[in-house]
Design a protein around this motif. Structure first.
Motif, short mmCIF file in Angstrom:
data_model
loop_
_atom_site.label_atom_id
_atom_site.label_comp_id
_atom_site.label_asym_id
_atom_site.label_seq_id
_atom_site.Cartn_x
_atom_site.Cartn_y
_atom_site.Cartn_z
N MET A 1 2.21 7.73 3.86
CA MET A 1 0.84 8.22 3.60
C MET A 1 -0.12 7.74 4.68
O MET A 1 -0.91 8.49 5.22
CB MET A 1 0.38 7.74 2.21
N ILE A 2 -0.03 6.43 5.02
CA ILE A 2 -0.92 5.87 6.03
C ILE A 2 -0.65 6.51 7.38
O ILE A 2 -1.58 6.85 8.12
CB ILE A 2 -0.75 4.35 6.11
N GLU A 3 0.65 6.71 7.71
CA GLU A 3 1.00 7.33 8.99
C GLU A 3 0.50 8.77 9.05
O GLU A 3 0.05 9.24 10.09
CB GLU A 3 2.52 7.29 9.18
N GLU A 22 -9.74 7.35 -0.30
CA GLU A 22 -8.58 7.48 -1.17
C GLU A 22 -7.75 6.21 -1.25
O GLU A 22 -7.40 5.76 -2.35
CB GLU A 22 -7.72 8.67 -0.74
N PRO A 23 -7.37 5.57 -0.12
CA PRO A 23 -6.59 4.32 -0.23
C PRO A 23 -7.34 3.23 -0.98
O PRO A 23 -6.73 2.48 -1.75
CB PRO A 23 -6.34 3.93 1.23
N VAL A 24 -8.65 3.12 -0.78
CA VAL A 24 -9.43 2.09 -1.46
C VAL A 24 -9.42 2.33 -2.96
O VAL A 24 -9.22 1.40 -3.75
CB VAL A 24 -10.89 2.08 -0.92
N GLU A 25 -9.62 3.58 -3.37
CA GLU A 25 -9.61 3.90 -4.80
C GLU A 25 -8.25 3.57 -5.40
O GLU A 25 -8.16 3.01 -6.50
CB GLU A 25 -9.91 5.39 -5.01
N ARG A 26 -7.19 3.92 -4.69
CA ARG A 26 -5.84 3.66 -5.18
C ARG A 26 -5.59 2.16 -5.31
O ARG A 26 -5.00 1.69 -6.28
CB ARG A 26 -4.82 4.30 -4.25
N ILE A 27 -6.03 1.40 -4.32
CA ILE A 27 -5.88 -0.05 -4.37
C ILE A 27 -6.64 -0.63 -5.56
O ILE A 27 -6.11 -1.45 -6.32
CB ILE A 27 -6.38 -0.69 -3.05
N LEU A 28 -7.89 -0.21 -5.75
CA LEU A 28 -8.72 -0.76 -6.82
C LEU A 28 -8.18 -0.38 -8.20
O LEU A 28 -8.17 -1.20 -9.12
CB LEU A 28 -10.16 -0.29 -6.67
N VAL A 48 0.20 -5.59 -5.81
CA VAL A 48 -0.74 -4.47 -5.64
C VAL A 48 -0.24 -3.53 -4.55
O VAL A 48 -0.23 -2.31 -4.72
CB VAL A 48 -2.15 -5.00 -5.30
N ALA A 49 0.19 -4.10 -3.43
CA ALA A 49 0.67 -3.29 -2.31
C ALA A 49 1.87 -2.45 -2.71
O ALA A 49 1.96 -1.25 -2.39
CB ALA A 49 1.01 -4.19 -1.13
N THR A 50 2.80 -3.05 -3.42
CA THR A 50 4.02 -2.34 -3.82
C THR A 50 3.71 -1.18 -4.76
O THR A 50 4.21 -0.06 -4.59
CB THR A 50 5.01 -3.31 -4.51
N LEU A 51 2.85 -1.44 -5.75
CA LEU A 51 2.59 -0.42 -6.77
C LEU A 51 1.67 0.69 -6.29
O LEU A 51 1.77 1.82 -6.76
CB LEU A 51 2.00 -1.08 -8.02
N CYS A 52 0.76 0.39 -5.36
CA CYS A 52 -0.17 1.43 -4.92
C CYS A 52 0.31 2.13 -3.65
O CYS A 52 -0.28 3.13 -3.22
CB CYS A 52 -1.57 0.87 -4.71
#
Length: 217
Positions: A1-3, A22-28, A48-52
């Protein structure tokens, strides 16, 4: 996704504000679920990193520590709460009815399990945070709306004049803080909709009519 986002950026300039968020919302959102279910000590940046699906570096660029991530989660919860409460002019009814409906909204929001859990974490981890956290108090924009509703009810003659801010604070304490504190401490006195409704209805009537028996007969 990031790439994928990076390739789009190279082809077409910077991503839109919505895409960048979008990444910030997903992280939060992921962090909220983890903190609420596992507590502060039981949640890690790795989890958090693994699940999001975001890299740890991505998370640390935005939130330099777990405490910073938790504080961001709290701010996110406050923003969500504010978004659920309409402006006073959008609530139907006479001023006193609008005040009652607003307080019922506050109660429902504050009894949401995630928010109760965040409050519990903040109290239990007070030494870690080293200062009071915004989740402990009713968010200022919401209190401003409550004060506005109290003032409108006073102006209509439904409530006695004066002490608007203090009256708003007492209303929020009696109607909202008591059941939410019980829930935060693991109590079950207000765990059912019927119990919560009975608390609100009885307390609201006491506040409006008073509890003195003098002059009633």
């Amino acid at each position: 996704m990031i790439e994928t986002v990076a390739r789009r950026t190279l082809r077409g300039g910077r991503p839109s504000r919505g895409k960048a968020q979008e990444p910030v919302e997903r992280i939060l959102e992921t962090a909220t679920r983890l903190f609420a279910s596992r507590g502060f000590a039981g949640t890690s940046i790795d989890q958090v990193a693994t699940l999001c699906g975001a890299g740890k570096d991505t998370i640390y660029r935005r939130f330099p520590s777990k405490v910073a991530l938790f504080e961001a989660v709290v701010e996110h919860a406050r923003a969500r709460a504010l978004a659920q409460v309409p402006d006073l002019t959008a609530i139907d009814g006479e001023p006193l009815e609008r005040l009652e409906r607003l307080l019922r909204m506050f109660l429902a929001i504050n009894m949401e399990p995630d928010l109760v859990s965040l409050k519990r974490i903040t109290f239990s981890e007070a030494v870690v945070f080293e200062r009071s956290n915004p989740v402990l108090a009713q968010p200022d924009p919401l209190m401003a709306r409550l004060v506005e509703a109290v003032a409108a009810a006073q102006a209509s003659g439904a409530l006695s004049p004066g002490g608007t801010d203090a009256l708003a604070a007492h209303l929020i304490h009696a109607l909202v803080s008591i059941p939410t504190t019980d829930a935060m401490l693991g109590g079950a006195a207000y765990a059912t909709p019927d119990a919560l409704e009975a608390h609100f209805t009885t307390t609201w009537e006491w506040l409006l009519r008073g509890v003195s028996a003098r002059g009633n007969g």
